[in-house]
Design a protein around this motif. Structure first.
Motif, PDB file in Angstrom:
ATOM      1  N   ARG A 212       0.797  -1.223   0.000  1.00  0.00           N
ATOM      2  CA  ARG A 212       0.000   0.000   0.000  1.00  0.00           C
ATOM      3  C   ARG A 212       0.833   1.279   0.000  1.00  0.00           C
ATOM      4  O   ARG A 212       0.358   2.329  -0.434  1.00  0.00           O
ATOM      5  CB  ARG A 212      -0.935  -0.002   1.211  1.00  0.00           C
ATOM      6  CG  ARG A 212      -2.046  -1.031   1.114  1.00  0.00           C
ATOM      7  CD  ARG A 212      -2.611  -1.370   2.498  1.00  0.00           C
ATOM      8  NE  ARG A 212      -3.194  -0.214   3.143  1.00  0.00           N
ATOM      9  CZ  ARG A 212      -4.504   0.056   3.157  1.00  0.00           C
ATOM     10  NH1 ARG A 212      -5.356  -0.739   2.538  1.00  0.00           N
ATOM     11  NH2 ARG A 212      -4.970   1.103   3.796  1.00  0.00           N
ATOM     12  N   GLU A 213       2.089   1.196   0.485  1.00  0.00           N
ATOM     13  CA  GLU A 213       2.899   2.405   0.617  1.00  0.00           C
ATOM     14  C   GLU A 213       4.183   2.359  -0.208  1.00  0.00           C
ATOM     15  O   GLU A 213       4.452   3.282  -0.991  1.00  0.00           O
ATOM     16  CB  GLU A 213       3.254   2.617   2.097  1.00  0.00           C
ATOM     17  CG  GLU A 213       2.063   2.775   3.017  1.00  0.00           C
ATOM     18  CD  GLU A 213       2.474   2.872   4.471  1.00  0.00           C
ATOM     19  OE1 GLU A 213       3.569   3.402   4.754  1.00  0.00           O
ATOM     20  OE2 GLU A 213       1.718   2.389   5.344  1.00  0.00           O
ATOM     21  N   VAL A 214       4.974   1.301  -0.029  1.00  0.00           N
ATOM     22  CA  VAL A 214       6.317   1.283  -0.621  1.00  0.00           C
ATOM     23  C   VAL A 214       6.270   1.102  -2.130  1.00  0.00           C
ATOM     24  O   VAL A 214       6.879   1.890  -2.883  1.00  0.00           O
ATOM     25  CB  VAL A 214       7.178   0.183   0.027  1.00  0.00           C
ATOM     26  CG1 VAL A 214       8.557   0.140  -0.623  1.00  0.00           C
ATOM     27  CG2 VAL A 214       7.308   0.421   1.532  1.00  0.00           C
ATOM     28  N   LEU A 215       5.557   0.100  -2.608  1.00  0.00           N
ATOM     29  CA  LEU A 215       5.516  -0.127  -4.058  1.00  0.00           C
ATOM     30  C   LEU A 215       4.892   1.038  -4.824  1.00  0.00           C
ATOM     31  O   LEU A 215       5.442   1.457  -5.858  1.00  0.00           O
ATOM     32  CB  LEU A 215       4.792  -1.442  -4.367  1.00  0.00           C
ATOM     33  CG  LEU A 215       5.692  -2.675  -4.411  1.00  0.00           C
ATOM     34  CD1 LEU A 215       4.869  -3.957  -4.452  1.00  0.00           C
ATOM     35  CD2 LEU A 215       6.636  -2.614  -5.600  1.00  0.00           C
ATOM     36  N   PRO A 216       3.768   1.612  -4.359  1.00  0.00           N
ATOM     37  CA  PRO A 216       3.248   2.785  -5.066  1.00  0.00           C
ATOM     38  C   PRO A 216       4.239   3.942  -5.107  1.00  0.00           C
ATOM     39  O   PRO A 216       4.332   4.653  -6.118  1.00  0.00           O
ATOM     40  CB  PRO A 216       1.992   3.148  -4.264  1.00  0.00           C
ATOM     41  CG  PRO A 216       1.557   1.863  -3.650  1.00  0.00           C
ATOM     42  CD  PRO A 216       2.817   1.142  -3.320  1.00  0.00           C
ATOM     43  N   LEU A 217       4.993   4.137  -4.016  1.00  0.00           N
ATOM     44  CA  LEU A 217       5.990   5.207  -4.001  1.00  0.00           C
ATOM     45  C   LEU A 217       7.096   4.926  -5.012  1.00  0.00           C
ATOM     46  O   LEU A 217       7.513   5.828  -5.767  1.00  0.00           O
ATOM     47  CB  LEU A 217       6.579   5.356  -2.596  1.00  0.00           C
ATOM     48  CG  LEU A 217       7.683   6.416  -2.442  1.00  0.00           C
ATOM     49  CD1 LEU A 217       7.150   7.800  -2.792  1.00  0.00           C
ATOM     50  CD2 LEU A 217       8.241   6.396  -1.016  1.00  0.00           C
ATOM     51  N   ASN A 223       8.818   6.098 -12.249  1.00  0.00           N
ATOM     52  CA  ASN A 223       7.988   6.218 -13.463  1.00  0.00           C
ATOM     53  C   ASN A 223       7.404   4.900 -13.938  1.00  0.00           C
ATOM     54  O   ASN A 223       7.310   4.634 -15.140  1.00  0.00           O
ATOM     55  CB  ASN A 223       8.787   6.874 -14.601  1.00  0.00           C
ATOM     56  CG  ASN A 223       9.222   8.282 -14.259  1.00  0.00           C
ATOM     57  OD1 ASN A 223       8.424   9.062 -13.735  1.00  0.00           O
ATOM     58  ND2 ASN A 223      10.475   8.600 -14.522  1.00  0.00           N
ATOM     59  N   GLY A 224       6.990   4.069 -12.980  1.00  0.00           N
ATOM     60  CA  GLY A 224       6.246   2.859 -13.322  1.00  0.00           C
ATOM     61  C   GLY A 224       7.110   1.668 -13.681  1.00  0.00           C
ATOM     62  O   GLY A 224       8.324   1.755 -13.844  1.00  0.00           O
ATOM     63  N   GLY A 225       6.444   0.528 -13.788  1.00  0.00           N
ATOM     64  CA  GLY A 225       7.117  -0.702 -14.201  1.00  0.00           C
ATOM     65  C   GLY A 225       7.934  -1.376 -13.123  1.00  0.00           C
ATOM     66  O   GLY A 225       8.670  -2.329 -13.403  1.00  0.00           O
ATOM     67  N   LEU A 230      10.875  -6.012 -10.745  1.00  0.00           N
ATOM     68  CA  LEU A 230      11.242  -6.857  -9.610  1.00  0.00           C
ATOM     69  C   LEU A 230      10.958  -8.326  -9.907  1.00  0.00           C
ATOM     70  O   LEU A 230      11.750  -9.207  -9.551  1.00  0.00           O
ATOM     71  CB  LEU A 230      10.478  -6.417  -8.358  1.00  0.00           C
ATOM     72  CG  LEU A 230      10.924  -5.090  -7.740  1.00  0.00           C
ATOM     73  CD1 LEU A 230       9.922  -4.636  -6.681  1.00  0.00           C
ATOM     74  CD2 LEU A 230      12.309  -5.217  -7.130  1.00  0.00           C
ATOM     75  N   ALA A 231       9.833  -8.599 -10.562  1.00  0.00           N
ATOM     76  CA  ALA A 231       9.508  -9.980 -10.915  1.00  0.00           C
ATOM     77  C   ALA A 231      10.503 -10.533 -11.940  1.00  0.00           C
ATOM     78  O   ALA A 231      10.916 -11.697 -11.856  1.00  0.00           O
ATOM     79  CB  ALA A 231       8.079 -10.059 -11.461  1.00  0.00           C
ATOM     80  N   ARG A 232      10.909  -9.701 -12.911  1.00  0.00           N
ATOM     81  CA  ARG A 232      11.930 -10.147 -13.877  1.00  0.00           C
ATOM     82  C   ARG A 232      13.240 -10.445 -13.167  1.00  0.00           C
ATOM     83  O   ARG A 232      13.931 -11.423 -13.481  1.00  0.00           O
ATOM     84  CB  ARG A 232      12.163  -9.069 -14.938  1.00  0.00           C
ATOM     85  CG  ARG A 232      11.145  -9.006 -16.031  1.00  0.00           C
ATOM     86  CD  ARG A 232      11.677  -8.230 -17.238  1.00  0.00           C
ATOM     87  NE  ARG A 232      12.205  -6.927 -16.875  1.00  0.00           N
ATOM     88  CZ  ARG A 232      11.460  -5.822 -16.764  1.00  0.00           C
ATOM     89  NH1 ARG A 232      10.152  -5.884 -16.968  1.00  0.00           N
ATOM     90  NH2 ARG A 232      12.010  -4.656 -16.459  1.00  0.00           N
TER      91      ARG A 232
END
Length: 348
Positions: A212-217, A223-225, A230-232
């Protein structure tokens, strides 16, 4: 009850399965399941079904792609009405055409906090009721990204940050390249209202705050992606880790001496990453689960040898005893010693 804590619901035969709508999100989830089954052929699978969007979409797709699908619904009994939620999930499995649906109640106890204890109880129940079949879990690309971030924060090395494997027998994860919003759209396309676990919105849990906080930041700053990147990264590190594990297995075989001792000279000839993997697998086979500090101390008996004494790696069978790794005459051995001896004795 077919077993302690498990209610067995027999569903309709596969021929009675309802057809899935030909819609984009469902199609994406089906393709992911199809690819997993092609890579890991299984006539029958068990799906871990919570009633949430990820596992519900996975169940529907598995029923469209696999020959026989069974469902296990774990009731953690942590919230009022959890039994009703579990029964609703089992009803979904029955209506979609699962061969069987089990509701398994568990007691969540143990170390490591609520998250860890619930996870351990859930995996035990799934393992006990899978009947030899692989278990499909609804982990998505978003879960993989969160796992990598957690591993980075813990600083536990490659093994921690390479994330979850698509198949770590018996656990299968077909949706690791599917976004969480896709499974939610798939449920809408099915006309199914998934269960929303309130724990997934509870900021007391580290993973929830990451989500809810870290990934959106990070998405905003970079600039996205970020989740996809991280999954790659996890996938690439899994390939690297697999290669290192093979190298370490070969090193351990070459270093193995009579009595399951390890030749320190052979170990010392290998790079640290390979050597420590070999030592780690050796310790695990001696029922030791080494942390990073312990592993490096044992590794020092090889790479930084200066006559130091044995390294304690566990408790002994009786009072006042310890399980230790000792270096003696150029080889490492795991042995039980009494505590005073372990503290006082140096090795050559």
């Amino acid at each position: 009850m077919d077993r302690a804590g498990a209610e067995l619901i027999v569903a309709s035969p596969p021929s009675a399965r309802p057809l899935l709508p030909e819609t984009p999100a469902i199609h994406e989830v089906r393709l992911a399941v199809r690819a997993w089954l092609h890579a890991h052929p299984s006539r029958e699978v068990t799906v871990a079904l919570s009633g949430g969007p990820d596992s519900a979409a996975l169940t529907a797709a598995a029923l469209a792609e696999a020959e026989v699908v069974h469902a296990v619904v774990v009731d953690h009994r942590l919230q009022s009405g959890s039994g009703i939620v579990a029964e609703r999930a089992a009803e979904f499995a029955r209506e979609r055409g699962c061969a069987t649906a089990r509701v398994v109640g568990v007691e969540v106890t143990g170390r490591g906090g609520l998250e860890a204890a619930a996870r351990a109880a859930r995996y035990r129940a799934l393992d006990e009721h899978r009947d030899g079949r692989p278990v499909l879990l609804g982990h998505t690309l978003d879960d993989q990204a969160e796992t990598v971030l957690l591993g980075l924060g813990r600083g536990a090395g490659l093994r921690s940050i390479r994330g979850m494997a698509a198949f770590d027998r018996p656990w299968g994860r077909p949706l690791l390249e599917v976004r969480r919003d896709t499974t939610r759209r798939a449920c809408r396309e099915l006309g199914y209202e998934p269960y929303e676990d309130p724990h997934n919105a509870d900021d007391r849990f580290t993973r929830v705050r990451l989500r809810r906080e870290v990934l959106p930041l990070l998405e905003d700053v970079l600039n996205g992606g970020v989740a996809e990147a991280l999954a790659r990264t996890a996938g690439q590190l899994q390939e690297d880790g697999h290669a290192l594990d093979l190298w370490a297995a070969d090193l351990r075989a070459r270093a193995c001496l009579e009595g399951d001792r390890l030749d320190a000279g052979v170990l010392a000839s290998a790079p640290a990453a390979v050597r420590r993997r070999a030592v780690r697998s050796w310790l695990i086979d001696h029922t030791v689960s080494p942390n990073e500090t312990m592993l490096r101390a044992v590794d020092d008996l090889v790479a930084a040898w200066r006559g130091q004494g044995p390294v304690a790696v566990g408790r002994g069978a009786g009072p006042g005893t310890r399980l230790v790794v000792s270096r003696r005459r150029g080889s490492l051995a795991v042995e039980y010693v009494d505590r005073p001896k372990a503290q006082a004795t140096g090795r050559r």
